[in-house]
Design a protein around this motif. Structure first.
Motif, short mmCIF file in Angstrom:
data_model
loop_
_atom_site.label_atom_id
_atom_site.label_comp_id
_atom_site.label_asym_id
_atom_site.label_seq_id
_atom_site.Cartn_x
_atom_site.Cartn_y
_atom_site.Cartn_z
N ASP A 169 0.82 -1.21 0.00
CA ASP A 169 0.00 0.00 0.00
C ASP A 169 0.85 1.27 0.00
OD1 ASP A 169 -2.26 -1.58 0.04
OD2 ASP A 169 -2.75 -1.18 2.17
N ASN A 170 2.08 1.16 0.50
CA ASN A 170 2.96 2.33 0.57
C ASN A 170 3.99 2.37 -0.55
OD1 ASN A 170 2.46 4.03 3.14
ND2 ASN A 170 2.13 1.91 3.76
N GLY A 171 3.78 1.57 -1.59
CA GLY A 171 4.62 1.67 -2.78
C GLY A 171 5.83 0.77 -2.84
N LEU A 172 6.06 -0.03 -1.82
CA LEU A 172 7.18 -0.97 -1.85
C LEU A 172 6.59 -2.31 -2.26
CD1 LEU A 172 10.19 -1.21 -1.32
CD2 LEU A 172 9.66 -1.86 1.01
N LYS A 173 6.52 -2.56 -3.55
CA LYS A 173 5.82 -3.73 -4.08
C LYS A 173 6.59 -5.01 -3.78
CE LYS A 173 2.59 -1.11 -5.48
NZ LYS A 173 1.45 -0.95 -4.61
N VAL A 174 5.93 -5.91 -3.03
CA VAL A 174 6.56 -7.16 -2.61
C VAL A 174 5.58 -8.32 -2.77
CG1 VAL A 174 8.10 -6.00 -0.94
CG2 VAL A 174 5.88 -6.88 -0.18
N THR A 175 6.14 -9.51 -2.89
CA THR A 175 5.37 -10.74 -2.93
C THR A 175 5.79 -11.58 -1.73
OG1 THR A 175 5.32 -10.70 -5.34
CG2 THR A 175 4.83 -12.81 -4.28
N PRO A 176 4.85 -11.99 -0.88
CA PRO A 176 5.23 -12.77 0.31
C PRO A 176 5.75 -14.15 -0.04
CG PRO A 176 2.85 -12.65 0.10
CD PRO A 176 3.41 -11.79 -0.99
N LEU A 177 6.65 -14.65 0.77
CA LEU A 177 7.14 -16.01 0.65
C LEU A 177 6.29 -16.91 1.55
CD1 LEU A 177 11.00 -15.35 0.74
CD2 LEU A 177 9.55 -15.82 -1.25
N PRO A 178 6.28 -18.21 1.29
CA PRO A 178 5.43 -19.13 2.09
C PRO A 178 5.75 -19.09 3.58
CG PRO A 178 6.39 -20.26 0.19
CD PRO A 178 7.03 -18.90 0.26
N ASN A 179 4.73 -19.28 4.38
CA ASN A 179 4.85 -19.40 5.84
C ASN A 179 5.50 -18.21 6.52
OD1 ASN A 179 3.63 -21.96 5.75
ND2 ASN A 179 5.59 -22.87 5.20
N GLY A 180 5.34 -17.02 5.96
CA GLY A 180 5.89 -15.83 6.60
C GLY A 180 7.39 -15.76 6.55
N ASP B 207 16.56 5.22 1.93
CA ASP B 207 16.01 5.83 3.14
C ASP B 207 14.49 5.72 3.18
OD1 ASP B 207 18.52 6.49 4.12
OD2 ASP B 207 18.42 8.58 3.45
N GLN B 208 13.83 5.98 2.03
CA GLN B 208 12.37 5.86 1.95
C GLN B 208 11.94 4.41 2.19
OE1 GLN B 208 12.09 7.47 -2.04
NE2 GLN B 208 10.86 9.20 -1.29
N GLN B 209 12.66 3.49 1.56
CA GLN B 209 12.35 2.07 1.70
C GLN B 209 12.48 1.63 3.15
OE1 GLN B 209 14.45 -0.35 -1.16
NE2 GLN B 209 14.45 -2.08 0.22
N THR B 210 13.57 2.03 3.79
CA THR B 210 13.81 1.66 5.19
C THR B 210 12.72 2.22 6.09
OG1 THR B 210 16.19 1.52 4.81
CG2 THR B 210 15.48 1.83 7.09
N LYS B 211 12.31 3.47 5.84
CA LYS B 211 11.25 4.08 6.65
C LYS B 211 9.93 3.32 6.48
CE LYS B 211 8.82 8.40 7.68
NZ LYS B 211 7.92 7.69 8.52
N ILE B 212 9.58 2.97 5.25
CA ILE B 212 8.33 2.23 5.02
C ILE B 212 8.39 0.88 5.72
CG2 ILE B 212 6.98 1.03 3.25
CD1 ILE B 212 7.60 3.45 1.40
N GLU B 213 9.51 0.17 5.60
CA GLU B 213 9.65 -1.14 6.25
C GLU B 213 9.52 -1.01 7.77
OE1 GLU B 213 12.40 -3.54 3.03
OE2 GLU B 213 13.39 -2.29 4.52
N PHE B 214 10.16 0.00 8.34
CA PHE B 214 10.12 0.25 9.79
C PHE B 214 8.69 0.57 10.23
CE2 PHE B 214 10.59 3.09 13.49
CZ PHE B 214 11.38 2.30 14.31
N ASP B 215 8.04 1.49 9.51
CA ASP B 215 6.67 1.90 9.87
C ASP B 215 5.69 0.73 9.74
OD1 ASP B 215 7.62 4.46 10.38
OD2 ASP B 215 6.87 5.30 8.49
N CYS B 216 5.83 -0.07 8.67
CA CYS B 216 4.91 -1.19 8.47
C CYS B 216 5.13 -2.29 9.51
CB CYS B 216 5.07 -1.75 7.06
SG CYS B 216 4.36 -0.67 5.78
N ARG B 217 6.37 -2.49 9.92
CA ARG B 217 6.65 -3.48 10.97
C ARG B 217 5.98 -3.04 12.27
NH1 ARG B 217 12.61 -3.89 11.64
NH2 ARG B 217 12.34 -2.02 12.84
N LYS B 218 6.12 -1.76 12.62
CA LYS B 218 5.48 -1.26 13.85
C LYS B 218 3.97 -1.38 13.78
CE LYS B 218 6.91 2.15 16.24
NZ LYS B 218 7.33 3.44 16.79
#
Length: 192
Positions: free
Chosen positions: A151-162, A176-187
């Motif tokens: 949803d935040n523009g970092l297009k990813v495909t999940p791998l099996p079982n998380g 820097d933008q990528q790292t911020k999105i990953e950090f924010d989405c993890r939280k």
């Protein structure tokens, strides 16, 4: 390009001694020569959150940055190296981290038992929310993380079982933008 979600990447780095992408620079770590033979609890990085009880290991939280966590792993690895455990260093963009080799890691119960014991207080503890082994809601929260990334523009495909995710092509945003999105989405995913 392949990447892993933070929980899987950090667990894999620890268990298989393999690092995955992280472009932040690690904070300064003390010189290995400055580490005592038997570190006192105050030897843990000052910005670490101690675990409950008397345990003073650096403890990853949802607010811990990748740079902080890699810095903690590096301090632990350098301590092991100073005690004679075979190690290797892996340069990960601007961060160089020292980990025990498979030989050193496999021998920790016998040959390097004392070294591992002396450096143990410096070994970071991963956040139990970020592991499917310790978080019964992990897979549901992992799906929230993947949706947030997309949803935040970092297009990813999940791998099996998380087990992480693959980028859908090369990310077009800055590191820097990528790292911020990953950090924010993890939280958002694991803290809500």
């Amino acid at each position: 390009m392949t990447s892993s979600s933070r929980p899987a990447a950090l667990g894999a780095a620890v268990l298989t001694i393999v690092l995955t992408g992280c472009a932040q620079k690690a904070p300064e770590t003390p010189s290995v020569a400055e580490l005592p033979d038997k570190p006192a609890p105050s030897s843990a990085p000052s910005n670490a959150t101690p675990a409950k009880g008397p345990d003073k290991h650096p403890q990853q939280t949802l607010d811990t940055t990748d740079a902080e966590l890699w810095g903690w792993w590096n301090t632990w690895g350098k301590c092991l190296a100073a005690k004679g455990v075979p190690t290797f260093s892996k340069r990960n963009d601007q961060v160089e981290v020292t980990f025990p080799t498979q030989e050193g890691n496999a021998g920790k119960d016998t040959t390097y038992k004392d070294a591992f014991a002396q450096c143990d207080i410096l070994r970071p503890l991963l956040n139990p929310l970020l592991s499917p082994d310790t978080n019964p809601r992990y897979l549901d929260q992992y799906r929230v993380e993947i949706k947030c990334l997309n949803d935040n523009g970092l297009k990813v495909t999940p791998l099996p079982n998380g087990g992480g995710y693959n980028y859908d092509g090369t990310p077009t945003m800055s590191q820097d933008q990528q790292t911020k999105i990953e950090f924010d989405c993890r939280k958002k995913a694991y803290g809500g």
